[in-house]
Design an enzyme around this catalytic site. Sequence first.
Site, PDB file in Angstrom:
ATOM      1  N   ASP A 174      55.891  44.076  15.068  1.00  0.00           N
ATOM      2  CA  ASP A 174      55.061  45.075  15.592  1.00  0.00           C
ATOM      3  C   ASP A 174      53.688  44.642  16.174  1.00  0.00           C
ATOM      4  OD1 ASP A 174      54.030  44.466  13.227  1.00  0.00           O
ATOM      5  OD2 ASP A 174      53.860  46.518  12.478  1.00  0.00           O
ATOM      6  N   HIS A 199      56.019  20.150  32.335  1.00  0.00           N
ATOM      7  CA  HIS A 199      55.348  21.476  31.817  1.00  0.00           C
ATOM      8  C   HIS A 199      55.663  21.260  30.426  1.00  0.00           C
ATOM      9  CE1 HIS A 199      55.998  23.926  35.571  1.00  0.00           C
ATOM     10  NE2 HIS A 199      54.672  23.387  35.628  1.00  0.00           N
ATOM     11  N   ASP A 245      46.539  19.052  31.225  1.00  0.00           N
ATOM     12  CA  ASP A 245      46.741  20.133  32.505  1.00  0.00           C
ATOM     13  C   ASP A 245      46.219  21.521  31.797  1.00  0.00           C
ATOM     14  OD1 ASP A 245      47.321  21.639  34.583  1.00  0.00           O
ATOM     15  OD2 ASP A 245      49.385  20.956  35.081  1.00  0.00           O
ATOM     16  N   ASP A 261      42.773  25.342  37.447  1.00  0.00           N
ATOM     17  CA  ASP A 261      43.861  24.622  36.943  1.00  0.00           C
ATOM     18  C   ASP A 261      43.648  23.383  37.355  1.00  0.00           C
ATOM     19  OD1 ASP A 261      46.499  23.573  36.868  1.00  0.00           O
ATOM     20  OD2 ASP A 261      47.345  24.563  38.572  1.00  0.00           O
ATOM     21  N   HIS A 299      57.240  16.505  42.409  1.00  0.00           N
ATOM     22  CA  HIS A 299      56.885  17.993  42.596  1.00  0.00           C
ATOM     23  C   HIS A 299      55.960  17.882  43.824  1.00  0.00           C
ATOM     24  CE1 HIS A 299      52.730  16.725  41.175  1.00  0.00           C
ATOM     25  NE2 HIS A 299      53.278  16.206  39.993  1.00  0.00           N
ATOM     26  N   HIS A 301      49.786  24.150  45.111  1.00  0.00           N
ATOM     27  CA  HIS A 301      50.278  25.599  45.403  1.00  0.00           C
ATOM     28  C   HIS A 301      48.937  26.320  45.455  1.00  0.00           C
ATOM     29  CE1 HIS A 301      48.500  25.945  41.273  1.00  0.00           C
ATOM     30  NE2 HIS A 301      49.375  24.903  41.056  1.00  0.00           N
ATOM     31  N   HIS A 357      50.125  30.083  39.991  1.00  0.00           N
ATOM     32  CA  HIS A 357      50.894  29.738  41.156  1.00  0.00           C
ATOM     33  C   HIS A 357      50.688  31.237  41.948  1.00  0.00           C
ATOM     34  CE1 HIS A 357      53.041  26.926  38.376  1.00  0.00           C
ATOM     35  NE2 HIS A 357      52.021  26.289  38.920  1.00  0.00           N
ATOM     36  N   GLU A 367      47.303  18.320  43.605  1.00  0.00           N
ATOM     37  CA  GLU A 367      47.738  17.665  42.350  1.00  0.00           C
ATOM     38  C   GLU A 367      48.819  16.626  42.567  1.00  0.00           C
ATOM     39  OE1 GLU A 367      49.738  20.329  39.769  1.00  0.00           O
ATOM     40  OE2 GLU A 367      49.473  21.959  41.117  1.00  0.00           O
ATOM     41  N   TYR A 417      55.044   9.656  37.576  1.00  0.00           N
ATOM     42  CA  TYR A 417      55.709   9.825  36.597  1.00  0.00           C
ATOM     43  C   TYR A 417      56.748   8.651  36.214  1.00  0.00           C
ATOM     44  CZ  TYR A 417      53.583  14.095  37.352  1.00  0.00           C
ATOM     45  OH  TYR A 417      52.689  14.956  37.778  1.00  0.00           O
ATOM     46  N   ARG A 419      48.729  12.530  36.414  1.00  0.00           N
ATOM     47  CA  ARG A 419      48.617  13.601  37.534  1.00  0.00           C
ATOM     48  C   ARG A 419      47.137  13.978  37.726  1.00  0.00           C
ATOM     49  NH1 ARG A 419      51.974  17.020  35.887  1.00  0.00           N
ATOM     50  NH2 ARG A 419      50.822  18.392  34.692  1.00  0.00           N
ATOM     51  N   GLU A 421      44.530  16.752  39.317  1.00  0.00           N
ATOM     52  CA  GLU A 421      44.638  18.037  39.811  1.00  0.00           C
ATOM     53  C   GLU A 421      43.110  18.670  40.108  1.00  0.00           C
ATOM     54  OE1 GLU A 421      46.990  20.696  37.758  1.00  0.00           O
ATOM     55  OE2 GLU A 421      47.185  22.079  39.408  1.00  0.00           O
TER      56      GLU A 421
HETATM   57  N1  GLY Z   1      49.492  23.967  35.550  1.00  0.00           N
HETATM   58  C1  GLY Z   1      50.767  23.973  36.367  1.00  0.00           C
HETATM   59  C2  GLY Z   1      50.290  23.610  37.611  1.00  0.00           C
HETATM   60  O1  GLY Z   1      49.814  22.541  37.584  1.00  0.00           O
HETATM   61  O2  GLY Z   1      50.943  23.932  38.580  1.00  0.00           O
HETATM   62 MN    MN Z   2      47.992  22.398  36.551  1.00  0.00          MN
HETATM   63 MN    MN Z   3      48.698  23.435  39.542  1.00  0.00          MN
END
Ligand code: GLY
Ligand code: MN
Ligand code: MN
Length: 436
Positions: A37, A241, A258, A269, A348, A352, A359, A382, A386, A404, A406
């Site tokens: 609950d 992720h 991240d 982000d 990737h 985005h 996103h 970004e 890797y 990475r 970003e």
């Molecule tokens: N944090 C998710 C991305 O960078 O897309």
């Molecule tokens: Mn990110």
């Molecule tokens: Mn991102």
Amino acid sequence: MITAQEFARRRRDLMATLSKNSIAILTAAPEQVRSRDTYFPYRQDSNFFYLTGFHEPEAVLVLIPKRPQGQFILFCRERDRSREIWDGRRAGPEGAREQYGADDAFPIDDIDEILPGLLEGRDRVYYALGRNRTFDTRLLDWIDGIRARARSGAVPPDEFVDLDHLLHEARLFKTATELKVMRKAGAISARAHCRAMRAARPGLYEYQLQAEIEHAFASEGARHPAYGSIVGGGANACVLHYVENSASLQDGDLVLIDAGCELEHYAADITRTFPVNGKFSAPQQALYEVVLAAQLAAIEAARAGNHWDEPHRVTVKIITQGLVDLGLLKGNVEDLIARNAYTDFYMHRAGHWLGMDVHDVGDYKVDNEWRLLEPGMVMTVEPGIYVAPDNRKVAKKWRGIGIRIEDDVVITRKGPEVLTAGVPKTVADIERLMAP
Ligand code: GLY
Ligand code: MN
Ligand code: MN
């Protein structure tokens, strides 16, 4: 702060694009059980919030352009003294009118009696079918109910049109007020990353850096992260992720963070990758410089008139060339790009849309072509490299390194504006910030 006038303008702009004699219906996000609950912290649906600023669950927004008795109708929970003592304040239909500017507001429990009357006689219903199955069924039942009375003159709507597309196109272009909020979300998130860099040292756990970051968000008023914070030491950075955040940080490893805050329903982000002990090793620095060069060039390419894919294309080129120069890939750069060889290391895209959702909404293609970047759009840039810890095709020194970088970028008439520039990203600046 998004003002009541801005919410009203958004509704007006949306209604101007709806067809004559139509109705638009949106539902609030449902509450989500976390355990028996207790519930996850409530987050309003972005489309619903975009049009109302209303942050309670169990609500339905109805827009009826040109309805003489009022165009903006809100169904919401009634005031309830006992429930409010336990669970918190409610606006109630009175508050919906007075604080949120609804022309008409009704208790959500009365929706079965009232909404069919509002649907009857409209030609077209704008609604996002398939996102709330329970409500989809109720809506179809109300329409069936109207159909059943067709012989006594009731006219059911005969057309359903997806509302998301119109709304998402509007959300893609940020106003000056939205950009102000996003600048602040970017600045808070940048300060949080600086705090984590200063706190990092071998032996700390990934979750302790997460705590540093989220402490910084919350103490500046950004009470929630925009998405699950990622803190990956060493090879954990190669899990894109990764959210376990449970390992201890090793001397000699990099750590990838991240994380971005959500402020007034707008996301930041940011990713930074830095050495746990404050000093990059030679192989770490070599790969880092490639990612940084790709990121800087992609930001330069984030310009009005370029197509959406251009920054990504730039990163692919620089990263493939860099991997060849360092010996991780062998062959001709053009050929390697043509056969996507870089995707073993860079799997990737370069970014985005960013906005109320991390996103964010908005089409990336128009008529099957990458769309052109325009002022007011906000995107992330970004790129990353890797190297899987078990990649036997590369020298041992590279394995398990994940990087990475970003940032969040607004397309403006004058070129790219980086919202997250407050956190360093060159090797020298990071090492300086981390120096004891
Ligand atoms: N944090 C998710 C991305 O960078 O897309
Ligand atoms: Mn990110
Ligand atoms: Mn991102």
